[in-house]
Design a protein around this motif. Structure first.
Motif, short mmCIF file in Angstrom:
data_model
loop_
_atom_site.label_atom_id
_atom_site.label_comp_id
_atom_site.label_asym_id
_atom_site.label_seq_id
_atom_site.Cartn_x
_atom_site.Cartn_y
_atom_site.Cartn_z
N LEU A 150 0.81 -1.22 0.00
CA LEU A 150 0.00 0.00 0.00
C LEU A 150 0.85 1.27 0.00
O LEU A 150 0.31 2.37 -0.11
N CYS A 151 2.16 1.12 0.11
CA CYS A 151 3.04 2.30 0.18
C CYS A 151 3.25 2.92 -1.20
O CYS A 151 3.48 2.22 -2.19
N ASP A 152 3.18 4.24 -1.27
CA ASP A 152 3.50 4.96 -2.51
C ASP A 152 5.01 5.03 -2.73
O ASP A 152 5.49 5.00 -3.86
N PHE A 153 5.75 5.17 -1.64
CA PHE A 153 7.21 5.24 -1.73
C PHE A 153 7.81 4.32 -0.67
O PHE A 153 7.30 4.22 0.44
N ILE A 154 8.89 3.67 -1.03
CA ILE A 154 9.63 2.82 -0.09
C ILE A 154 11.10 3.23 -0.13
O ILE A 154 11.72 3.23 -1.20
N LEU A 155 11.62 3.63 1.00
CA LEU A 155 13.03 4.02 1.11
C LEU A 155 13.80 2.87 1.74
O LEU A 155 13.37 2.30 2.75
N ASP A 156 14.92 2.55 1.16
CA ASP A 156 15.72 1.42 1.63
C ASP A 156 17.10 1.92 2.05
O ASP A 156 17.72 2.71 1.33
N GLY A 157 17.56 1.49 3.21
CA GLY A 157 18.88 1.92 3.66
C GLY A 157 19.19 1.36 5.04
O GLY A 157 18.49 0.47 5.52
N GLN A 158 20.24 1.87 5.65
CA GLN A 158 20.65 1.42 6.97
C GLN A 158 20.78 2.62 7.91
O GLN A 158 21.17 3.71 7.49
N VAL A 159 20.46 2.39 9.16
CA VAL A 159 20.61 3.40 10.19
C VAL A 159 21.47 2.83 11.30
O VAL A 159 21.24 1.70 11.76
N HIS A 160 22.49 3.55 11.71
CA HIS A 160 23.38 3.11 12.78
C HIS A 160 23.20 4.01 13.99
O HIS A 160 23.22 5.24 13.86
N SER A 161 23.02 3.41 15.14
CA SER A 161 22.84 4.17 16.37
C SER A 161 23.76 3.61 17.44
O SER A 161 23.76 2.40 17.70
N GLY A 162 24.54 4.47 18.06
CA GLY A 162 25.44 4.02 19.13
C GLY A 162 24.73 3.94 20.47
O GLY A 162 23.51 4.14 20.56
N GLY A 163 25.49 3.64 21.49
CA GLY A 163 24.92 3.57 22.83
C GLY A 163 24.51 4.94 23.34
O GLY A 163 25.04 5.97 22.91
N GLN A 164 23.55 4.96 24.24
CA GLN A 164 23.05 6.21 24.79
C GLN A 164 23.01 6.13 26.31
O GLN A 164 22.77 5.07 26.88
N GLU A 165 23.24 7.25 26.95
CA GLU A 165 23.15 7.34 28.41
C GLU A 165 22.13 8.40 28.77
O GLU A 165 22.12 9.49 28.19
N HIS A 166 21.26 8.09 29.72
CA HIS A 166 20.17 8.99 30.05
C HIS A 166 20.60 10.20 30.88
O HIS A 166 19.90 11.20 30.95
N VAL A 167 21.73 10.13 31.54
CA VAL A 167 22.34 11.26 32.25
C VAL A 167 21.36 11.93 33.23
O VAL A 167 21.19 13.14 33.21
#
Length: 225
Positions: A150-167
Motif C-alpha cells: 500500500l506504500c506509494d514510496f519505499i526508502l531502503d537503507g541502513q541506520v546506525h545508532s550508538g549507545g546512549q546514556e540517560h544522564v
C-alpha cells in the motif's frame, strides 16, 4: 501544569533516597565488577578483603537464595556473574561493610584471575557468528507485506545508532530495611516499583507480598530507572 516539588528543588530541600536518615546498623554495599569485556572467571580470593575492619560479608552468585536473574520483560540478565563475563562493569561480587569506605577498600583487595577472550563489539558480526546473549525476538503487528503493497514510496537503507546514556542527576540508589517478618522494605529511585518488587522477590526467594517498595521521588530518569 504546576510542579508541586518546584519550591523544594530550588531551595535544595527535596528529599531523595540518598537523603533518607540512615537506620542504626546500616550496612553499605560495593560491587566488584568485571575489568574486561569478555572472558571467564578462573578464581576469586577474598582473604585479604575479609581482613579489612568492618567487612561483614562478600556475596557471589552461589550465595543468592533465590534466582540469579534480574531480567524484567525477558529474563536474560544475571545479577552476579557466575563464570562467564560479558561486559566491562558486569557485577561479580557484592562486598558488604559497616562503611562505604571499608567496603570499597575490601573490593580493591579481592584477587581475581580470569581468562580474557576477544570480544565481539559489533551487533551484525555477533549475529553472523551466532554469538547471541539470548535467542532473537521478533515483534509483529498486522500484515507487514500488505502494508508494503500500500506504500506509494519505499526508502531502503541502513541506520546506525550508538549507545546512549540517560544522564539523570540522581544516580541509581536504594535503601533496604529488613522487616520483622522476614520481608524487606526497599526505598528505591525507580520508575517501576512493581518491577523492583518482582525482581527483588525473585532474587531473594520470597513471595512478592513480603517485599514493599517505596519511591520518595526521582531525580531524573528518562526511562533508565
Amino acid at each position: 501544569m504546576s510542579m508541586n516539588d518546584l519550591h523544594l528543588h530550588v531551595k535544595g530541600a527535596s528529599q531523595f533516597v540518598d537523603d533518607l536518615t540512615e537506620p542504626p546498623g546500616l550496612l553499605h554495599g560495593v560491587v566488584l565488577t568485571s575489568p574486561i569485556a569478555h572472558g571467564e572467571i578462573k578464581s576469586l580470593n577474598f582473604d585479604a578483603a575479609l581482613k579489612i575492619p568492618g567487612i561483614v560479608a562478600i556475596f557471589i552468585a552461589g550465595d543468592i537464595p533465590g534466582q540469579n536473574q534480574i531480567g524484567n520483560i525477558i529474563q536474560d540478565e544475571v545479577l552476579l556473574a557466575e563464570k562467564q563475563l560479558d561486559f566491562i562493569g558486569q557485577p561479580i561480587a557484592l562486598v558488604v561493610g559497616c562503611t562505604t569506605k571499608s567496603a570499597k577498600r575490601a573490593a580493591e583487595l579481592i584477587s581475581m584471575t580470569y581468562k580474557e577472550k576477544t570480544p565481539v563489539l559489533d551487533a551484525r558480526e555477533a549475529f553472523r557468528k551466532n554469538l547471541l546473549i539470548s535467542p532473537p525476538r521478533t515483534f509483529n503487528l498486522g500484515n507487514i507485506q500488505s502494508a508494503w503493497d500500500l506504500c506509494d514510496f519505499i526508502l531502503d537503507g541502513q541506520v546506525h545508532s550508538g549507545g546512549q546514556e540517560h544522564v539523570y542527576l540522581e544516580t541509581q540508589t536504594a535503601l533496604a530495611i529488613p522487616g520483622e517478618d522476614g520481608g524487606v522494605k526497599i526505598y528505591s529511585a525507580t520508575q517501576s516499583a512493581s518491577l523492583v518488587q518482582k525482581t527483588a522477590a525473585r532474587v531473594l526467594g520470597l513471595a512478592t507480598n513480603r517485599i514493599e517498595v517505596e519511591v520518595p521521588r526521582l531525580g531524573g530518569a528518562f526511562g533508565g530507572k
